[in-house]
Design an enzyme around this catalytic site. Structure first.
Site, PDB file in Angstrom:
ATOM      1  N   ASP A 149       8.265  -7.579  11.383  1.00 20.95           N
ATOM      2  CA  ASP A 149       7.973  -6.155  11.230  1.00 20.95           C
ATOM      3  C   ASP A 149       6.614  -6.022  10.558  1.00 20.95           C
ATOM      4  O   ASP A 149       6.370  -6.632   9.525  1.00 20.95           O
ATOM      5  CB  ASP A 149       9.063  -5.506  10.365  1.00 20.95           C
ATOM      6  N   TYR A 173       3.147  -3.373   9.425  1.00 23.71           N
ATOM      7  CA  TYR A 173       2.910  -2.324   8.414  1.00 23.71           C
ATOM      8  C   TYR A 173       1.601  -1.660   8.829  1.00 23.71           C
ATOM      9  O   TYR A 173       0.672  -1.562   8.044  1.00 23.71           O
ATOM     10  CB  TYR A 173       2.803  -3.070   7.080  1.00 23.71           C
ATOM     11  N   HIS A 184       1.131   5.489   6.520  1.00 23.28           N
ATOM     12  CA  HIS A 184       2.378   5.028   5.897  1.00 23.28           C
ATOM     13  C   HIS A 184       2.089   4.071   4.754  1.00 23.28           C
ATOM     14  O   HIS A 184       2.683   4.178   3.666  1.00 23.28           O
ATOM     15  CB  HIS A 184       3.283   4.355   6.941  1.00 23.28           C
ATOM     16  N   ARG A 198       3.930   2.069  -5.958  1.00 17.96           N
ATOM     17  CA  ARG A 198       3.028   1.441  -6.934  1.00 17.96           C
ATOM     18  C   ARG A 198       2.008   2.461  -7.441  1.00 17.96           C
ATOM     19  O   ARG A 198       0.805   2.354  -7.180  1.00 17.96           O
ATOM     20  CB  ARG A 198       2.299   0.252  -6.280  1.00 17.96           C
ATOM     21  N   GLU A 226      13.224   4.312   9.378  1.00 17.73           N
ATOM     22  CA  GLU A 226      11.797   4.140   9.647  1.00 17.73           C
ATOM     23  C   GLU A 226      11.601   4.193  11.151  1.00 17.73           C
ATOM     24  O   GLU A 226      12.170   3.378  11.885  1.00 17.73           O
ATOM     25  CB  GLU A 226      11.277   2.800   9.099  1.00 17.73           C
ATOM     26  N   GLU A 234       9.830   3.405  14.371  1.00 13.91           N
ATOM     27  CA  GLU A 234       8.896   2.337  14.744  1.00 13.91           C
ATOM     28  C   GLU A 234       8.929   2.104  16.251  1.00 13.91           C
ATOM     29  O   GLU A 234       9.858   2.511  16.952  1.00 13.91           O
ATOM     30  CB  GLU A 234       9.271   1.032  14.038  1.00 13.91           C
ATOM     31  N   ASP A 243      14.044   0.893  11.648  1.00 10.09           N
ATOM     32  CA  ASP A 243      14.176  -0.118  10.589  1.00 10.09           C
ATOM     33  C   ASP A 243      14.824   0.548   9.374  1.00 10.09           C
ATOM     34  O   ASP A 243      14.148   0.949   8.428  1.00 10.09           O
ATOM     35  CB  ASP A 243      12.781  -0.672  10.256  1.00 10.09           C
ATOM     36  N   ARG A 294      15.988   1.994   0.028  1.00 10.19           N
ATOM     37  CA  ARG A 294      14.792   2.041  -0.833  1.00 10.19           C
ATOM     38  C   ARG A 294      15.060   1.557  -2.244  1.00 10.19           C
ATOM     39  O   ARG A 294      14.150   1.024  -2.908  1.00 10.19           O
ATOM     40  CB  ARG A 294      14.225   3.462  -0.867  1.00 10.19           C
ATOM     41  N   GLN A 351      15.295  -2.213  -2.041  1.00 12.23           N
ATOM     42  CA  GLN A 351      13.930  -2.678  -1.743  1.00 12.23           C
ATOM     43  C   GLN A 351      13.033  -2.642  -2.984  1.00 12.23           C
ATOM     44  O   GLN A 351      12.324  -3.606  -3.289  1.00 12.23           O
ATOM     45  CB  GLN A 351      13.345  -1.785  -0.644  1.00 12.23           C
ATOM     46  N   TYR A 377      11.629  -6.446  -4.165  1.00 16.30           N
ATOM     47  CA  TYR A 377      10.528  -6.875  -3.308  1.00 16.30           C
ATOM     48  C   TYR A 377       9.402  -7.621  -4.010  1.00 16.30           C
ATOM     49  O   TYR A 377       8.568  -8.225  -3.345  1.00 16.30           O
ATOM     50  CB  TYR A 377       9.971  -5.692  -2.519  1.00 16.30           C
ATOM     51  N   LYS A 421      16.314  -4.403   3.897  1.00 13.62           N
ATOM     52  CA  LYS A 421      16.035  -4.074   5.297  1.00 13.62           C
ATOM     53  C   LYS A 421      16.792  -4.955   6.286  1.00 13.62           C
ATOM     54  O   LYS A 421      16.745  -4.695   7.482  1.00 13.62           O
ATOM     55  CB  LYS A 421      14.531  -4.214   5.575  1.00 13.62           C
ATOM     56  N   THR A 457      19.025  -3.096  11.926  1.00 16.36           N
ATOM     57  CA  THR A 457      17.817  -2.559  12.551  1.00 16.36           C
ATOM     58  C   THR A 457      18.231  -2.127  13.947  1.00 16.36           C
ATOM     59  O   THR A 457      18.755  -2.946  14.712  1.00 16.36           O
ATOM     60  CB  THR A 457      16.719  -3.639  12.627  1.00 16.36           C
ATOM     61  N   THR A 482       6.386   1.413  10.255  1.00 14.65           N
ATOM     62  CA  THR A 482       6.657   2.846  10.283  1.00 14.65           C
ATOM     63  C   THR A 482       5.471   3.605  10.866  1.00 14.65           C
ATOM     64  O   THR A 482       4.337   3.409  10.450  1.00 14.65           O
ATOM     65  CB  THR A 482       6.929   3.340   8.853  1.00 14.65           C
ATOM     66  N   GLU A 533       8.520   9.052   2.631  1.00 14.87           N
ATOM     67  CA  GLU A 533       7.287   9.846   2.662  1.00 14.87           C
ATOM     68  C   GLU A 533       7.584  11.342   2.786  1.00 14.87           C
ATOM     69  O   GLU A 533       6.937  12.162   2.133  1.00 14.87           O
ATOM     70  CB  GLU A 533       6.414   9.425   3.844  1.00 14.87           C
TER      71      GLU A 533
HETATM   72  O1  LIG Z   1       4.789  -0.761   0.564  1.00 10.49           O
HETATM   73  C1  LIG Z   1       5.823  -1.437   0.483  1.00 10.49           C
HETATM   74  O2  LIG Z   1       6.111  -2.083  -0.514  1.00 10.49           O
HETATM   75  C2  LIG Z   1       6.787  -1.520   1.596  1.00 10.49           C
HETATM   76  C3  LIG Z   1       6.762  -0.742   2.669  1.00 10.49           C
HETATM   77  C4  LIG Z   1       7.794  -0.939   3.681  1.00 10.49           C
HETATM   78  O3  LIG Z   1       8.778  -0.223   3.749  1.00 10.49           O
HETATM   79  C5  LIG Z   1       7.693  -2.174   4.520  1.00 10.49           C
HETATM   80  C6  LIG Z   1       7.925  -1.978   5.977  1.00 10.49           C
HETATM   81  O4  LIG Z   1       9.041  -2.029   6.494  1.00 10.49           O
HETATM   82  C7  LIG Z   1       6.704  -1.854   6.823  1.00 10.49           C
HETATM   83  C8  LIG Z   1       6.623  -0.636   7.695  1.00 10.49           C
HETATM   84  O5  LIG Z   1       7.637  -0.222   8.279  1.00 10.49           O
HETATM   85  O6  LIG Z   1       5.513  -0.096   7.884  1.00 10.49           O
HETATM   86 CA   LIG Z   2       9.608  -1.187   8.701  1.00 10.55          CA
HETATM   87 MG   LIG Z   3      15.783  -3.310   9.214  1.00  9.79          MG
END
Ligand SMILES: O=C(O)/C=C/C(=O)CC(=O)CC(=O)O
Ligand SMILES: [Ca+2]
Ligand SMILES: [Mg+2]
Length: 417
Positions: free
Chosen positions: A121, A123, A128, A137, A203, A205, A237, A241, A244, A248, A257, A261, A350, A364
């Site tokens: 997956d 990013y 996003h 963060r 998510e 995608e 996906d 949260r 995660q 993470y 995750k 899916t 996403t 978001e």
């Molecule tokens: O920024 C992060 O820590 C994580 C973001 C996500 O959710 C990761 C992901 O599945 C990537 C995406 O779908 O764009």
């Molecule tokens: Ca994703």
């Molecule tokens: Mg998933």
């Protein structure tokens, strides 16, 4: 009035002759006999039976119970089979044989259309990634310094890719108690709890399905995209949260995750999306040669996604806004010598656009749960049990026709006690 033939589609049907997505179905008469189908309007052609009746040179691939043999056969076969299927569906000479092989869509069960090999997956949406960075963060840089130099991704769990329509059991796991989850984990020893996720999200995608495999230590490169990628599917996906956010650091997504899916039941051949090709956004930094697509054909795709929550549209994410293209993702995925297998899936990440009504997940849309989303009859921060999420999409096709992508849908059911 006489019944219209399933071969006579209304003008501009999004599942018409320019589309021809592949799936795998069973009928109630033979619930264990999986067959390859081609969607045409609101019917499914039994492609294996059609190939046998036509003594097609591809009867073996179309007579299989998954798309894997066809996917593995490579681009010349994909093109030949597509031309053959188009002929069966549109040439009056085949009508009397093909018509009885058309099953109304509501009468069949759809299955995962191929055996999934590996799943990654990405990013790839700058919108996003920037938003997720700000939410997860808030004290750091929104985009990490590597983000514009390579498509960032993670390897996911292939065995839990589920066909559209499969119920999604709310996952359980470690997370911080609700009061703490809006903020990043603090240095002062936070204490996790175990239980059902309280921040379950979707998510939206787009997934790319690998057909032709590659050899280890032989990078595929940007130009290999059309020889290796068989088609495109919508993907959800599902993301917990709270799990995660706690797990993470420093290695990235894991159990938050991997529980489920969802993948659409229909794979749209890449060739059906030729008219949807478009240039990706301008690049902000020079790219290393293996990712530099400035001289290549436009690698973006103009897919218009729509996300519905319990039947209400909550977002319209534009895939054309994705910073990284699927060809760049594939080039990056194999540049270290990693090989591809038939059935590998890599998802875009996403899909979010720049506008507030173009965001591809609740994280978001509700800004980390702080701004509830208004629905006509209720509000949501994250998903509740019973909620149903449906992602649909269309792409411009030839002569102003729309190409529909098969939907991906799933309903959240309570955590297993
Ligand atoms: O920024 C992060 O820590 C994580 C973001 C996500 O959710 C990761 C992901 O599945 C990537 C995406 O779908 O764009
Ligand atoms: Ca994703
Ligand atoms: Mg998933």
């Amino acid at each position: 009035m006489p019944q219209r033939s399933p071969l006579d589609l209304p003008e501009g049907d999004p599942f018409g002759p320019h589309n021809l997505p592949y799936g795998v179905f069973t009928t109630p008469h033979a619930p264990h006999l999986r067959k390859i189908g081609v969607r045409y309007g609101n019917h499914v052609l039994d492609a294996g039976a059609a190939a046998a009746a036509a003594a097609s040179p591809h009867a073996e691939q179309l007579g299989a119970d998954t798309l894997n043999p066809l996917m593995a056969a490579g681009r010349p076969v994909w093109q030949a089979v597509r031309a053959e299927v188009l002929g069966w569906l549109t040439d009056p000479a085949h009508r009397s044989i093909i018509e009885p092989l058309m099953h109304p869509l509501p009468t069949v069960a759809l299955h995962l259309p191929f055996e999934v090999a590996d799943y990654a997956d990405f990013y790839a949406s700058e919108h996003h990634a920037t938003n997720a960075g700000r939410i997860f963060r808030p004290d750091g840089e929104a985009l990490s310094p590597n983000w514009k130099h390579m498509p960032i991704g993670y390897h996911g769990r292939a065995g839990t890719l589920l066909v559209s329509g499969t119920p999604i059991v709310r996952p359980q796991g470690q997370h911080l108690p609700p009061a703490d989850t809006s903020a990043p984990p603090h240095a002062s020893s936070p204490t996790p709890v175990f239980g059902p996720s309280l921040r379950l999200d979707f998510e939206a995608e787009v997934a790319f399905v690998v057909g032709a495999p590659s050899t280890v230590n032989t990078p595929v490169g940007l130009s290999g995209f059309h020889d290796h990628v068989f088609g495109v599917c919508l993907l959800n996906d599902w993301s917990a949260r709270d799990i995660q956010a706690w797990e993470y650091r420093p290695l990235g997504p894991f159990l938050g995750k991997s529980f489920a899916t969802s993948l659409a039941a229909w794979v749209t051949p890449l060739e059906a999306l030729t008219a949807a090709r478009t240039s990706p956004p301008a690049r902000d930094v020079p790219l290393l040669p293996y990712l530099d697509d400035s001289a290549a054909e436009p690698g973006g795709l103009d897919l218009r996604l729509e996300v519905a929550l319990n039947g209400h549209t909550v977002s319209r994410p534009p895939f054309s806004a994705m910073y990284w293209t699927a060809a760049q993702q594939l080039a990056h995925l194999t540049v270290n010598g990693a090989s591809l297998r038939t059935g590998d899936v890599f998802a875009s990440g996403t899909v979010s656009g720049p506008r507030p009504d173009e965001l591809g997940c609740l994280l978001e849309l509700t800004w980390g749960g702080r701004q509830p989303l208004r629905l006509p009859d209720s509000t949501r921060t994250f998903l509740e049990d019973g909620d149903e999420v449906t992602i649909t999409a269309w792409a411009p096709g030839p002569q102003g026709v729309r190409i529909g992508l098969g939907e991906v849908t799933g309903q959240v059911v309570p955590a297993t006690p």
